[in-house]
Design an enzyme around this catalytic site. Structure first.
Site, PDB file in Angstrom:
ATOM      1  N   ASP A  22       0.640  -1.173   0.047  1.00 36.16           N
ATOM      2  CA  ASP A  22       0.071   0.056   0.050  1.00 36.16           C
ATOM      3  C   ASP A  22       0.932   1.255  -0.036  1.00 36.16           C
ATOM      4  OD1 ASP A  22      -2.074   1.818   0.052  1.00 36.16           O
ATOM      5  OD2 ASP A  22      -2.748   1.007   2.184  1.00 36.16           O
ATOM      6  N   ASP A 112      -3.499   2.389  -5.702  1.00 34.40           N
ATOM      7  CA  ASP A 112      -2.236   2.625  -4.821  1.00 34.40           C
ATOM      8  C   ASP A 112      -2.045   1.250  -3.988  1.00 34.40           C
ATOM      9  OD1 ASP A 112      -4.454   3.108  -3.404  1.00 34.40           O
ATOM     10  OD2 ASP A 112      -3.314   4.759  -2.402  1.00 34.40           O
ATOM     11  N   GLU A 113      -2.713   0.507  -4.099  1.00 39.26           N
ATOM     12  CA  GLU A 113      -2.546  -0.894  -3.555  1.00 39.26           C
ATOM     13  C   GLU A 113      -2.930  -2.173  -4.065  1.00 39.26           C
ATOM     14  OE1 GLU A 113      -5.308  -1.410  -0.228  1.00 39.26           O
ATOM     15  OE2 GLU A 113      -6.511   0.188  -0.597  1.00 39.26           O
TER      16      GLU A 113
END
Length: 407
Positions: A22, A112-113
């Protein structure tokens, strides 16, 4: 005996083969990476509403979705930066290339993860915690961004581990110590426990995962309902799925843009919306997909939100068609926008399907409709009323006569 998961011994470096990676304060971190003047200072991405905040800002009380005035009241030296979504998309693409270079078993969760399942690398690569350390180093050196990684037996535990390890950390949950890790944590840290659920549990004096774990499943079902109660009981006892899901196709693609407090000229809002349509349309075509529904998302100055959608007559990846649907939704929402003041506009495409087989719609309407009617009238005048008929009437036995063509 195999040491992967509950089915075997829960010891050894490969007993925790799931990584949750993350990126930390992603939008703000990209801005700090690209502008040295922003490093080490509190940064918020957005305008009227905070889309993302750096950890320097978070420590001062700034939170995502907070209004701009409230954010400045909490942190007077906060620096606001206009979002640059193209830069974020490019950074995300570079990070995901590192994910896929680590293992083919990658489940993207958001821009983003992602979850990474590395159990298939057991005989050919380093243990999971070493892979996580290597991944973090590559993201830092090659993309210039901090990233936190949780390592655990299940995706749920890996996600919670990354939350605990933030920012810029690495944490492995030993399968033999899962309860010791999980039970002291506040309920809000658990993945899937939101403010509403936590508030219901707080009424009964339940503050930690361990508090909930001490209750029978029937009690939790009485507080939260049967499905939610059973789910949370399984969560606090570590009984969640062990595998990463990598073959699930995305159900939607979207983008949004913070506008700041207005008023905003309708032409400017329309231009911002069409820019978002350009972006999602490009992503749609890059993924060889079509969309059946266009969704308009609006956020207002009073922090309320509205969603409007339109299902298209024909699934498409055409930017003009998608744009026409989006702007029609915006026009219909005009009175609402004028009354509340718009601070954010977004668009999402749903009903995604592969573009392998696409039947384009015939251009039988619009400005050519009069010409079509004239052509049909001419055919009927020459060959009779049965010369052309609606296909929907054929199953009723109507219009089945075949006209005789003149020699």
């Amino acid at each position: 005996m195999d040491d992967e998961g509950r089915g075997g011994a829960r010891t050894g470096p490969w007993a925790a083969p799931v990584l949750h990676a993350d990126l930390d304060a992603f939008y703000a971190a990209v801005e700090q990476r690209d502008d040295p003047r922003l490093r080490g200072v509190p940064v918020a991405v957005g305008g009227g509403v905070v889309l993302a905040a750096s950890y320097e800002a978070k420590r001062r009380g700034v939170r995502t979705a907070m209004g701009g005035r409230a954010a400045l009241a909490a942190c007077p030296d906060l620096v606001f930066v206009r979002p640059r979504f193209e830069a974020y998309t490019e950074a995300s693409r570079a990070v995901f290339e590192i994910f896929h270079a680590t293992t083919p078993q990658v489940q993207g969760v958001s821009i983003d993860e992602a979850f990474l399942d590395v159990r298939g690398l057991r005989r050919i690569d380093a243990p999971p915690v070493d892979l996580a350390a290597r991944l973090r180093a590559r993201v830092r050196d090659e993309v210039g961004l901090p990233i936190t990684v949780g390592v655990a037996r299940t995706p749920f535990l890996a996600k919670v581990a990354s939350r605990v390890a933030k920012p810029d950390g690495l944490l492995r949950v030993d399968p033999d110590a899962e309860d010791a890790f999980l039970h002291p944590l506040p309920l809000e840290v658990l993945w899937g426990v939101g403010e509403v659920t936590a508030a219901k549990l707080h009424v009964y004096g339940l503050r930690t995962a361990g508090d909930v774990a001490s209750l029978p499943v029937g009690v939790l079902a009485g507080i939260l309902g049967p499905a939610a109660g059973r789910h949370l009981h399984a969560v606090v006892h570590g009984r969640t799925p062990e595998r990463v899901v990598v073959d699930r196709r995305r159900s939607s693609v979207g983008a949004q843009r913070a506008l700041g407090r207005g008023p905003h000229a309708p032409a400017d809002v329309r231009a911002a919306l069409l820019g978002l349509v350009d972006r999602v349309g490009r992503r749609l075509r890059a993924g060889h997909r079509t969309a059946g529904t266009v969704v308009l998302r609006l956020r207002f100055a009073d922090y309320t939100a509205a969603t409007r959608s339109r299902t298209l007559p024909q699934a498409t990846a055409s930017t003009p068609e998608l744009g026409a649907a989006a702007t029609a939704l915006l026009d219909a929402a005009g009175p609402l926008v004028a009354a509340r003041g718009l601070t954010l506009v977004g668009v999402a495409l749903t009903g995604l399907a592969p573009d392998t087989w696409v039947q384009p719609a015939l251009p039988l309407g619009g400005p050519d409709a009069a010409g079509l009617d004239g052509a049909l009238d001419a055919v009927r005048d020459r060959f009779g009323a049965a010369g052309v008929t609606r296909a929907s009437l054929l199953h009723r036995g109507e219009g089945m006569a075949v006209p005789l063509l003149p020699e």
